[in-house]
Design an enzyme around this catalytic site. Structure first.
Site, PDB file in Angstrom:
ATOM      1  N   CYS A 161      43.541  14.910 -64.133  1.00 54.14           N
ATOM      2  CA  CYS A 161      44.383  15.883 -63.434  1.00 54.14           C
ATOM      3  C   CYS A 161      45.335  16.480 -64.469  1.00 54.14           C
ATOM      4  O   CYS A 161      45.028  16.490 -65.665  1.00 54.14           O
ATOM      5  CB  CYS A 161      45.122  15.243 -62.262  1.00 54.14           C
ATOM      6  SG  CYS A 161      46.404  14.056 -62.731  1.00 54.14           S
ATOM      7  N   HIS A 162      46.497  16.964 -64.038  1.00 53.21           N
ATOM      8  CA  HIS A 162      47.428  17.596 -64.968  1.00 53.21           C
ATOM      9  C   HIS A 162      48.131  16.570 -65.857  1.00 53.21           C
ATOM     10  O   HIS A 162      48.133  16.673 -67.081  1.00 53.21           O
ATOM     11  CB  HIS A 162      48.463  18.413 -64.181  1.00 53.21           C
ATOM     12  CG  HIS A 162      49.298  19.302 -65.047  1.00 53.21           C
ATOM     13  ND1 HIS A 162      50.459  19.901 -64.600  1.00 53.21           N
ATOM     14  CD2 HIS A 162      49.159  19.689 -66.343  1.00 53.21           C
ATOM     15  CE1 HIS A 162      50.987  20.626 -65.576  1.00 53.21           C
ATOM     16  NE2 HIS A 162      50.224  20.519 -66.651  1.00 53.21           N
TER      17      HIS A 162
END
Length: 290
Positions: free
Chosen positions: A248-249
């Site tokens: 993810c981020h």
């Protein structure tokens, strides 16, 4: 500490199979929490003896005896991984010893523990026929753990804990699943190998708008906010036996999904530490940050 659990029962366990820090999840992605929670509560899968789908919701508030503490395997502990057991049980009050003996006798004559759990158990798992799901050592109160890990497969055994009398049955066992953090530089080396991109399963749980800003090759996008649409088919779209990498981020949302994948039977799951942001900063500055 906010306590969470995804298990159908909250009585004999001291930590959930899929533990994670909700506080950090809220602080990093507040808009996603409600969607993720709602989606999970509507996601169902069948277990070997369930008479109805298992409604998975890791945000369900547990019994006070549950503690949300990290328990997934790391490199240091991988070699020490043991067995996981698929357990069902029923629970009656401590002063109901006569009832527990009667129920054990009825099971010995052919009645099904899950049917009796629905009728007599005081544990919330009664709604699922007493099914607890897959558990490992360190998750259960000591008396229950000792009884479960010493019980012959499929034999109903009796034990007593501070919560009352239990009849438990181990339905199956397997090698404990592995969940590891992988560092950005390690993933970078692997991505350079064409065979890795062909053989590994790469999952990006960011939203489409984020992926448009920065991405890595080979990752299949499964937005977390669309969890309800892709989760029911996860074991048909992906092979639980293959190595699976989640990104993810910043590595927070992906860790939640990685732990969920582990609970769904994925044997080797890797979470990208620090997410795509760390990958850009530490390894490949050509990948934009945002």
């Amino acid at each position: 500490m906010l306590r969470v659990s995804h298990l159908r029962c909250s009585v004999p366990l001291t930590i959930p199979t899929l533990p994670f820090s909700i506080s950090s999840f809220i602080s990093s992605s507040p808009s996603t929490l409600h969607t993720f929670s709602s989606s999970l509560s509507h996601c169902s899968r069948f277990t070997p003896t369930s008479k109805k789908p298992f409604h998975f919701n890791p945000f369900t508030m547990p019994h006070p005896c549950l503690k949300a503490t990290p328990s997934y395997s790391t490199r240091a502990s991988a070699a020490e991984s043991g067995r996981e057991l698929l357990v069902q049980h029923l629970l009656v009050k401590e002063d109901n010893q006569k009832l527990i003996l009667d129920l054990q006798q009825r099971i010995s004559t052919g009645e099904d523990l899950s049917d009796l759990a629905v009728e007599y158990s005081i544990c919330p798992s009664k709604e699922e026929g007493g099914m607890l799901g897959w558990v490992r050592k360190g998750q259960m109160v000591p008396e229950f753990e000792e009884a479960a890990f010493n019980a012959p497969l499929n034999k109903v055994v009796r034990c007593k804990t501070k919560f009352g009398w239990h009849l438990l049955q181990v339905l199956s066992e397997r090698e404990e699943a592995l969940l590891q953090e992988i560092q950005p530089d390690e993933l970078h080396v692997k991505i350079q190998d064409p065979n890795f991109l062909e053989e590994a399963q790469l999952i990006d749980v960011r939203e489409p708008g984020e992926v448009a800003k920065a991405s890595l090759p080979g990752f299949k996008v499964l937005p977390l906010q669309q969890f309800g649409s892709w989760a029911p088919e996860i074991t048909t779209k992906f092979d639980p036996q293959k190595d699976t990498y989640v990104m993810c981020h910043h590595g927070v949302r992906s860790l939640q999904v990685a732990k969920w994948l582990q609970s769904q039977g994925f044997r080797k799951v890797y979470n990208l530490s620090g997410g795509i942001h760390a990958y850009s900063v530490q390894v490949d500055p050509s990948v934009p940050t945002y």
